[in-house]
Write a protein that holds these residues in place. Structure first.
Motif: not given
Length: 575
Positions: A28, A24, A47
């Motif tokens: 992100e 992540r 995302a």
């Protein structure tokens, strides 16, 4: 070792565990759209960048299928690429597709997938998609510009030729008939010059719309450039049906309209060609339509002519003649002669008329009148006039100085005087040769002053302001009135040849007497043109003509012989 995919985030080495937190952290804040799909193409993770790209929150899409947002035309390619990634681990080939934005529009993306179903921490197909909408829009714009006319939005010559070749191929296989129309607006240049180029552009756009409205679904109209349009009629039932459509187009174009707040009207000449049994390529049928168009113009314009072999033969002859004449003009291969105009009392030379001639291998000798007519018919009137003026004044510059320079005159036929830019042509030639405008007299045929007066008269006044002298030639046949002559900046009238040759006729004598009285009233010189016999000369004198020229007084002479004439200063008049 990690695998890099362009400048996308790195994918962990196969079978190496990837902590979800680390994953992540990598995606992100990535500028591109990053998503993970399971083997059924459902979105496991997407995302936050999806909100910027598609206007949708990640929670809105998670659990659904990305293919639900894919454009129907791109769906098959996208599914095939996805299935390949499910079957084979590793990176796949990039795919361009459109995804639907929350506002209903489509965004172009370049998607690059990586089969990672066996990688712990991902266990799916990793998708990286970059927004390429701006690039695709530019590409489409450039492609459109390459294949469409920027003014009217119609297909251009390239597209038309491609569609015609394709249509001919289909028609040949199916035994169907097709037709090509070649359209050319009549007197568009004059309208363009009178109302301005912006108005001319508006007229072209209006014409394009009118032609489009006359066509059937599947027909094609293209703009080749200038005021030329072509139409492709596919699957036409008969020659009569093609002619019906062509006539409907002609009527639509001829309907008056307002341009730039002013009324405007134009017509179209149309050449129509039909496909024939047997092999026929696109260039050939276009040549046929162009040949028919030329015939339509030759027959008086504002009409449609259907191609036939006789038209084609005339078109070839026309092209060959035009090429030969253009070469003769460019190579200064035309002959040059001068015919004196004299005072009918004293024989003193008052001016020299420059004349061009041409010996054609098949047509034979073409004197000045015939040559001017040929040049106008083939669009070479202005080049011929420019060449004649240049050569005449260069020759005059080599004559001995014998007092005041003798003025030169040149006959200007009506079609040339009607052409836009005629006054500029004369002025530019005089400037180029650094000559005094007063040394030139233009003999404008009377019909030029009666037809198209809206732009002929301003041109004549422009020339007069430059200092060029003007005369009306062939006067009498057009029945010009005193009122019309008062508005023209002319200083001489030249009586038409038919009146001079027929001065033995009582009616002709009466007409010439009236012309002389008219000239005296307007303080104009009066000249008799084409004096060919002793009786012509006698009658011209009796009627009070000031000047005269013609074969009986002196035939045209070569530039070298002019020197002898000028040294004498006069011509010994017979009788």
């Amino acid at each position: 070792m990690a695998t890099e995919i362009g400048d996308r985030p790195a994918i962990a080495a196969a079978h190496a565990p990837l902590d979800e937190g680390r994953f992540r952290a990598l995606v992100e804040h990535a500028p591109d759209l990053v998503a993970v799909l399971d083997a059924r193409a459902q979105i496991i993770y997407i995302a936050p960048s999806v909100e910027r790209l598609l206007g949708r929150a990640p929670d809105e899409l998670t659990g659904g299928s990305l293919f639900e947002l894919t454009h129907p035309d791109d769906l098959e390619a996208a599914l095939n690429a996805f299935q390949a990634l499910v079957a084979t681990p590793g990176p796949g080939a990039p795919v361009e597709l459109r995804l639907r934005h929350a506002d209903g529009s489509w965004r172009y993306v370049e998607a690059l997938g990586h089969g990672a179903l066996g990688i712990p921490g991902i266990e799916g197909v990793l998708l990286n998609a970059r927004d390429i909408s701006d690039r695709k829009q530019l590409e489409m714009q450039l492609a459109y510009q390459a294949f469409h006319d920027p003014l009217t939005g119609l297909p251009n010559r390239t597209v038309f030729a491609d569609r015609l070749a394709h249509a001919l191929s289909i028609a040949g296989r199916r035994g169907e008939l097709l037709s090509v129309l070649f359209l050319d607006l009549d007197r568009f240049k004059a309208i363009n010059d009178t109302l301005g180029h912006d108005a001319g552009d508006q007229l072209l756009v209006a014409v394009a719309g009118r032609v489009r409205d006359c066509l059937r679904t599947g027909d094609t109209v293209a703009r080749l450039g200038g005021d030329e349009f072509t139409v492709l009629l596919e699957g036409i039932e008969s020659a009569g049906r093609a002619l019906e459509i062509a006539e409907r187009i002609g009527a639509a174009i001829a309907t008056p309209l307002r341009i730039a707040g002013q009324p405007a009207c134009t017509t179209a000449s149309i050449g129509l060609a039909l496909s024939e049994p047997g092999p026929l390529d696109a260039e050939e049928i276009l040549r046929h339509a162009d040949a028919a168009l030329y015939q339509a113009k030759a027959q008086g314009r504002a009409r449609c002519v259907v191609f036939n072999p006789a038209v084609n033969a005339r078109a070839r002859e026309r092209a060959e003649l035009e090429t030969a004449l253009r070469h003769a003009i460019d190579a200064d291969a035309l002959s040059l002669s001068f015919q004196p105009a004299v005072n009918l009392r004293s024989g003193r030379i008052v001016s020299l008329e420059a004349q061009a001639g041409w010996m054609h291998p098949l047509l034979g000798w073409q004197g000045s009148p015939e040559l001017l007519r040929l040049a106008q018919e083939h669009g070479l009137g202005q080049p011929l006039m420019r060449s004649l003026l240049r050569r005449a004044f260069r020759a005059a510059g080599e004559w001995p100085a014998l007092g005041e320079p003798t003025p030169l005159s040149v006959t200007v036929p009506a079609p040339l005087a009607h052409q836009p830019g005629f006054a500029d042509l004369i002025g530019e030639t005089l400037d180029e040769l650094r000559l005094e405008p007063a040394r030139l007299r233009l003999d404008i045929t009377e019909s030029a002053t009666l037809d198209e007066r809206d732009w002929v008269e301003p041109a004549l006044h422009d020339l007069a302001r430059r200092g060029v002298r003007l005369a009306i030639d062939d006067f009498g046949i057009g029945q010009s009135s005193l009122a019309s002559l008062r508005h023209l900046p002319v200083d001489a009238l030249i009586i038409d040849q038919s009146f001079v040759a027929g001065l033995h006729d009582v009616e002709n004598v009466a007409i010439v007497r009236a012309i002389v009285i008219l000239a005296r009233t307007l303080e104009l010189q009066i000249a008799a043109g084409s004096i060919e016999t002793a009786r012509d000369l006698e009658q011209a004198r009796i009627l009070g003509c000031d000047l005269g020229r013609g074969g009986y007084i002196s035939p045209p002479v070569t530039p070298l012989d002019v020197t002898t004439l000028l040294r004498a200063g006069l011509v010994a008049l017979p009788g």
